[in-house]
Motif scaffolding. Sequence first.
Motif, PDB file in Angstrom:
ATOM      1  N   ALA A  78      38.560  51.258  42.222  1.00  0.00           N
ATOM      2  CA  ALA A  78      38.890  49.881  42.599  1.00  0.00           C
ATOM      3  C   ALA A  78      37.714  48.940  42.405  1.00  0.00           C
ATOM      4  O   ALA A  78      37.899  47.740  42.244  1.00  0.00           O
ATOM      5  N   TRP A  79      36.497  49.461  42.399  1.00  0.00           N
ATOM      6  CA  TRP A  79      35.343  48.590  42.209  1.00  0.00           C
ATOM      7  C   TRP A  79      35.439  47.837  40.885  1.00  0.00           C
ATOM      8  O   TRP A  79      34.958  46.711  40.762  1.00  0.00           O
ATOM      9  N   ARG A  80      36.113  48.455  39.907  1.00  0.00           N
ATOM     10  CA  ARG A  80      36.255  47.798  38.613  1.00  0.00           C
ATOM     11  C   ARG A  80      37.104  46.539  38.744  1.00  0.00           C
ATOM     12  O   ARG A  80      36.790  45.477  38.200  1.00  0.00           O
ATOM     13  N   VAL A  81      38.172  46.696  39.531  1.00  0.00           N
ATOM     14  CA  VAL A  81      39.046  45.530  39.731  1.00  0.00           C
ATOM     15  C   VAL A  81      38.301  44.454  40.514  1.00  0.00           C
ATOM     16  O   VAL A  81      38.388  43.269  40.204  1.00  0.00           O
ATOM     17  N   ASN A  82      37.560  44.891  41.514  1.00  0.00           N
ATOM     18  CA  ASN A  82      36.803  43.921  42.306  1.00  0.00           C
ATOM     19  C   ASN A  82      35.818  43.161  41.440  1.00  0.00           C
ATOM     20  O   ASN A  82      35.636  41.954  41.607  1.00  0.00           O
ATOM     21  N   LEU A  83      35.205  43.871  40.497  1.00  0.00           N
ATOM     22  CA  LEU A  83      34.263  43.206  39.602  1.00  0.00           C
ATOM     23  C   LEU A  83      34.974  42.143  38.773  1.00  0.00           C
ATOM     24  O   LEU A  83      34.494  41.013  38.624  1.00  0.00           O
ATOM     25  N   VAL A  84      36.138  42.537  38.260  1.00  0.00           N
ATOM     26  CA  VAL A  84      36.898  41.586  37.455  1.00  0.00           C
ATOM     27  C   VAL A  84      37.292  40.363  38.296  1.00  0.00           C
ATOM     28  O   VAL A  84      37.169  39.220  37.849  1.00  0.00           O
ATOM     29  N   TYR A  85      37.734  40.597  39.533  1.00  0.00           N
ATOM     30  CA  TYR A  85      38.069  39.480  40.426  1.00  0.00           C
ATOM     31  C   TYR A  85      36.861  38.577  40.623  1.00  0.00           C
ATOM     32  O   TYR A  85      36.940  37.364  40.576  1.00  0.00           O
ATOM     33  N   ALA A  86      35.711  39.216  40.883  1.00  0.00           N
ATOM     34  CA  ALA A  86      34.517  38.427  41.200  1.00  0.00           C
ATOM     35  C   ALA A  86      34.075  37.591  40.013  1.00  0.00           C
ATOM     36  O   ALA A  86      33.573  36.488  40.185  1.00  0.00           O
ATOM     37  N   LEU A  87      34.241  38.137  38.798  1.00  0.00           N
ATOM     38  CA  LEU A  87      33.781  37.408  37.618  1.00  0.00           C
ATOM     39  C   LEU A  87      34.747  36.309  37.193  1.00  0.00           C
ATOM     40  O   LEU A  87      34.377  35.414  36.431  1.00  0.00           O
ATOM     41  N   LEU A  88      35.983  36.369  37.687  1.00  0.00           N
ATOM     42  CA  LEU A  88      36.972  35.395  37.239  1.00  0.00           C
ATOM     43  C   LEU A  88      36.540  33.944  37.491  1.00  0.00           C
ATOM     44  O   LEU A  88      36.638  33.116  36.590  1.00  0.00           O
TER      45      LEU A  88
END
Lengths: 370, 246, 389
Positions: free
Chosen positions: A104-114
């Motif tokens: 899930a950290w990957r998704v969180n990273l994507v969310y954060a970079l959006l």
Amino acid sequence: MSSTAIQNISHNKYYNWLIRNLFSSWVNTLLTIIALIFIYQVGSFCLNWAIFAADFRYNFQGELITDRGLCSKNIMPGEYGACWAIIYARWDQFMYGLYPIEEAWRVNLVYALLPLAIIGILFDKIPFRKYFIYFTFVYPFIAYFMLYGGPGLSVVGTNKWGGLLVTLFLGVTGIGLAFPLSILLALGRRSKMPIIKSLCVVFIEFIRGVPLITLLFTANVMLPLFLPDGVNPDNLLRALVAVTLFQSAYMAEAIRGGLQAIPRGQVEAAQSLGLSYWQTTRKIVLPQALKIAIPPIVNTCIGLFKDTSLVLIIGLFDLLGIGRAALADMTWTKLYYEVYVFISLVFFIFCFGMSRYSLYLEKKLKTDNS
Amino acid sequence: MTEQVIQLEKVNKWYDDFHVLKDIDLTVQKGQRIVICGPSGSGKSTMIRCINRLEAHQEGKIVVHGTELTNDLKNIDLIRKNVGMVFQQFNLFPHLSVLDNIALAPIWVKKMPKKEAEEIAMSYLEKVKIPEQAEKFPGQLSGGQQQRVAIARSLAMNPDIMLFDEPTSALDPEMIKEVLDVMIQLAEEGMTMLVVTHEMGFAKTVADQMIFMDEGRIVEQAKPDEFFNNPKSDRTKLFLSQILNH
Amino acid sequence: MQTNFLRKLIFDEKSRSLLIQTLVIGLFALLIYLIAQQTAYNLEKRGISSGFDFLHVAAGYDISIRLIPFTSEDTHLRAYFVGLLNTLMIAICGCFLATIIGFLVGVIRLSSNWLFRNIAYVYVEFTRNVPVLVQIILYYSILLHLPKIKQAIVLFDSFYLTNRGLFSPQPIFKDGFSIVAWSLVIAIVVSFFVKRFLKSKQEASGKQYPIFLINSAIIIFTPIIFYYIMGMPLEFDSPVLKGFNFKGGMVIRPEFMGMLFGLSIYTAAFISETVRSGIISVSKGQREASQALGLKSNLIMRLIIIPQALRVIIPPLTSQYLNLTKNSSLGIAIGYADLVHGFGGISLNQTGRAIEIMLIVMLTYLTISLTISFFMNIYNKSVQFKGNA
């Protein structure tokens, strides 16, 4: 009642405002009283239900709620507060769907970079804007790699994606892909070449005349029939195709409105300077047209974001789909108010935010031009 | 002794705490033509808009034709029937023909039969010299023609007093004359007029009183010769020098 | 020679445009051809036949909400019509309700009372920023959790609100009711003549007649009078609780009500904004000029503001109606038997004729959209302010 008969008696502008807006006449005063009573009743009920009398993780006895049977309102007859434990229990699903938790950290990273990816296009007075715009172009690749997987990262198929991930994916990608397509469609619709114009008109009017659900069905059922063996786009991709085509038609109409607002004199001036069609379009017409058209464009984006909820009908688990699935579970069934209020809140935050941005832009445009 | 048709006594108006009209004293006699000038924001439009209650004053007394202007709706209606107003932006009703624009108030306010109202409308249309435009719509007319229709519309109610709020400021230069000519003709026929304008040529021709307003006050009030040749206040002198030398 | 021809082809505007268009058409035709080929191949491979003959095959399923009789032995074609009627029914009811709510809220948004204005604002913003599907599902869930039949909520002694729908008395029209109905029609026709007559009298003398009140009285009281004259030819078959269900009367299903509330309340928020901006768009000067002429408030509204506001309101209002009609396709999410749910869903699954069915469904919606747009364009052209601007 003639408004010119209202007199502002004092010099204090707050007092005058109160008189004008709330107490200007007997009728108005009565309405104010009714409104205050209404706000008090409804407001206090909602606040109690949502916050003060509600269970969050623990019920009124201090136990961790793992089952709707443990909600305060199901134990004590007098209680009526919301049982938000269902959201806590299903939080991961709401946010990621069935994405493996370790990844899930990957998704969180994507969310954060959006936000970083879109800030460059949204605001033009920020420092280092150029770098943000570069990032905007790089972001899709990073996001795709992070979410899907590849060398170094385990592959997580799109059938495991769900919840807010699917909603945001469809919304952001749909808008991003639809945008260049819609520019082409808008220009094509204004073309002097009859074939191109007719093709664009037919496409746009067809898409705008049918409900999105029929396009989703078509993409879902018919796309595999159109493509050769071995090419089998997954469900999410099929939905993305339908959503992109849908959005491009509506956005094209918004852009066309902007194009129509550009006076012919602009094109004539450019032509007399020797610029070609594409140069004129790219450097003179489009920048101005897009600026004018941004409020209606943002409107279509808000519409798209809301429409992503339709994919639950073709079996994809977006935010709404996860919510429905949660309610189907025997542990949590009947907590429909909690689930739907939560989902509404999430959508509201995104959509209201977008509409505020659009208002900010409109204001900026007014002051820029005048 | 000529009749006093408008009296303003110690009239004060505020927008919240902004004092826009300060101790205005003004008397208008029947048949007088008063031209009001002054820099923007001086309160001249506000003052005449108080006379037909498009704006409300907070202190002081306004009496029009013997009727005092208060919150009483009956009084307001009575005053509005007798006072006509011409706006800077014309404000014609775009969805009605020119003839209907003029006949509207006589039919609905004075409850005239339609035929009679239309005859009156045509006669005023002839008076402003554009009878052939009767069936056209405001959008099809030039600015000067629209303003003349607006004047005819107000005249059709047979007012005793006409208020003009910068009637030519929104017009192209070549159309100003046709509107001013109509106003001059009205003046010659004895209409009581209050005109807010920058057109000093018109003022010199028609006015029998000049008023200069600045920052909410009436700074100077005099007959035209005195006003233009021998202004008393420095502010008046400054204003006149700016406006007459371009 | 050759280079000249080539140069002409690319640089001459006419031949260049011809070249581009030929290329585009060619590519497009090629694409269509390839897709058609592939589809035919895939269909054959999966043993799915094509053609529209399935329309005459028995549907094999029931439709719970219907305006015309339908059983599982009726054809798919008939199922199409049932679905179409259901879609039109919810669309018309929805547009009607949405317009009423929307105009009401729009007017409240212009009220001089700050609290009322902003309560309405909160409603509008919350409703517009939440997907309509969420709202429909929410209302449906609420309706499904109403009390069971045995503990129904009773309204006005004859309406029963339950989780299986609203049970209400069904009107039975006896002989002679048709006369009452005709009297209503005649009353409406008469009212047109009354309006014309009174209007010309008004123009001749200047005296104003309360035409609206007179006509309302005519339209309302004439059928009532005839109703009593004909001996009250209207009976109601009330639902009576027998065992676990109601016998008699009619029922309005929760699927219909959920769709109705969801669609109407959602669309009303948009309509209210349209109404509000329409009325605001009429410039302040219009009101001032009318006041300066001595017109009273209600006349100013009727003669000056509303005619101008309507011109601005009607085009976006029509597109809201179109949106509502398209949104009715969401009925499939809660089981409302509209066109997409029955014909587009169940029939499709049973016959496998996805392409044919989707084509029919999409063309149906397209026809509805284009028809409404067409009439809207005619109306729009006819009310433009005549002018050179």
